[in-house]
Design a protein around this motif. Sequence first.
Motif, PDB file in Angstrom:
ATOM      1  N   GLY A 136      55.307 -45.334 -23.540  1.00  0.00           N
ATOM      2  CA  GLY A 136      54.707 -45.336 -22.220  1.00  0.00           C
ATOM      3  C   GLY A 136      55.559 -46.087 -21.219  1.00  0.00           C
ATOM      4  O   GLY A 136      56.268 -47.033 -21.591  1.00  0.00           O
ATOM      5  N   THR A 137      55.478 -45.703 -19.964  1.00  0.00           N
ATOM      6  CA  THR A 137      56.264 -46.382 -18.932  1.00  0.00           C
ATOM      7  C   THR A 137      55.735 -47.772 -18.619  1.00  0.00           C
ATOM      8  O   THR A 137      56.437 -48.571 -17.982  1.00  0.00           O
ATOM      9  N   PRO A 153      46.047 -35.767 -22.093  1.00  0.00           N
ATOM     10  CA  PRO A 153      45.155 -35.086 -23.040  1.00  0.00           C
ATOM     11  C   PRO A 153      45.541 -33.656 -23.381  1.00  0.00           C
ATOM     12  O   PRO A 153      45.087 -33.130 -24.409  1.00  0.00           O
ATOM     13  N   GLU A 154      46.338 -33.013 -22.565  1.00  0.00           N
ATOM     14  CA  GLU A 154      46.771 -31.643 -22.856  1.00  0.00           C
ATOM     15  C   GLU A 154      48.197 -31.591 -23.379  1.00  0.00           C
ATOM     16  O   GLU A 154      48.472 -30.969 -24.400  1.00  0.00           O
ATOM     17  N   ALA A 155      49.109 -32.260 -22.691  1.00  0.00           N
ATOM     18  CA  ALA A 155      50.521 -32.179 -23.065  1.00  0.00           C
ATOM     19  C   ALA A 155      50.811 -32.895 -24.381  1.00  0.00           C
ATOM     20  O   ALA A 155      51.627 -32.418 -25.182  1.00  0.00           O
ATOM     21  N   TYR A 156      50.152 -34.029 -24.614  1.00  0.00           N
ATOM     22  CA  TYR A 156      50.458 -34.790 -25.831  1.00  0.00           C
ATOM     23  C   TYR A 156      50.096 -34.023 -27.107  1.00  0.00           C
ATOM     24  O   TYR A 156      50.949 -33.889 -27.997  1.00  0.00           O
ATOM     25  N   GLN A 212      54.456 -41.144 -18.311  1.00  0.00           N
ATOM     26  CA  GLN A 212      54.221 -41.858 -17.063  1.00  0.00           C
ATOM     27  C   GLN A 212      52.816 -42.446 -17.030  1.00  0.00           C
ATOM     28  O   GLN A 212      51.824 -41.759 -17.261  1.00  0.00           O
ATOM     29  N   GLY A 213      52.752 -43.749 -16.775  1.00  0.00           N
ATOM     30  CA  GLY A 213      51.475 -44.427 -16.640  1.00  0.00           C
ATOM     31  C   GLY A 213      50.848 -44.889 -17.936  1.00  0.00           C
ATOM     32  O   GLY A 213      49.810 -45.567 -17.914  1.00  0.00           O
ATOM     33  N   ALA A 214      51.446 -44.549 -19.064  1.00  0.00           N
ATOM     34  CA  ALA A 214      50.869 -44.925 -20.355  1.00  0.00           C
ATOM     35  C   ALA A 214      51.293 -46.334 -20.739  1.00  0.00           C
ATOM     36  O   ALA A 214      52.422 -46.750 -20.481  1.00  0.00           O
ATOM     37  N   GLY A 215      50.387 -47.047 -21.416  1.00  0.00           N
ATOM     38  CA  GLY A 215      50.699 -48.350 -21.952  1.00  0.00           C
ATOM     39  C   GLY A 215      51.114 -48.235 -23.404  1.00  0.00           C
ATOM     40  O   GLY A 215      51.735 -47.251 -23.810  1.00  0.00           O
ATOM     41  N   HIS A 216      50.720 -49.226 -24.196  1.00  0.00           N
ATOM     42  CA  HIS A 216      51.103 -49.282 -25.610  1.00  0.00           C
ATOM     43  C   HIS A 216      50.111 -48.445 -26.417  1.00  0.00           C
ATOM     44  O   HIS A 216      49.100 -48.931 -26.920  1.00  0.00           O
TER      45      HIS A 216
END
Length: 297
Positions: free
Chosen positions: A233-234, A271-274, A259-263
């Motif tokens: 995550g960024t 929720p779709e791309a991952y 983008q925008g993700a933490g640990h």
Amino acid sequence: MSWRRWLLVGVLALGLLSALAVFGRALRHSEAYFHYPRHQAVRPADFDEAQDVSLRTEDGLTLRGWYVPSRNGAAVVLAHGLSQTRADLLPEAQILRAAGYGVLLFDLRAHGESEGAFSTWGDLERRDVRAALAFVRAQPDVDSERVGALGFSIGSAAVAEVAATDPGVRAVVLLSPFNTLWLAAAYDFRRFGAVSQAGALVPFWRRGIALDEVRTIDAVERIRPRPLFIVMGTEESGQPLADELFAKVREYAQTWRIQGAGHGNFSVTEPEAYPRRLRDFLDAALLPRGSAASEAR
């Protein structure tokens, strides 16, 4: 003694006391990482086909887990992060289960229902991952040549190290990995240099943890040319270290900085791309082209 000498002695004493305070504070904060609460994993109602299983490590510990049999002949071992349980990787497990993969979720040593006195941040957890791989490869529903491994944080360190020496791990997913165990232990204590970092390392040294042996940034070189997918995550700490790792694997691995993700919790941020990217990566690595399972994807 002249006043100048008294002043010098005072300054030196104050400096020493300050260094000891910084050292002690870092030691206490680092020691707290080894005293996390141990929660029991709760199996959700929609995961009822998962079987309760026990694994035995080479150093004699019993690990507890859940296994969902494979429907496509391939399977993935999942290793969680510090202070977590197998349940923390249920989002990834659900994605893979829906795609037909066998899935082994298990509690690392000193977590959840597994035995063990303390975590070693990926060092002895290498033994846990090896036990998990041995279990999956022995299942009648699994083609032992189509087994992958996914790890998060300290779980990713153990997975990377095992995969580096075990060519039978045919696909590797590293979520929020750290470059080296030494940096994972000391990076957040770098503000006061060697004094605070030494204090942070004492809890690791006194437990005999092999700080110099767990080096994901070197292990990735030994995983190639097998498929490797690294996700971070960024908003995680240590972005300069992520830059270094991503640059190293650029020519041969898939990477994604969300983008925008933490640990962790990537399925919440994307929720779709991952789910799609995780499935696509493992399908390409573990499902033979032209098979019914791959065509269904």
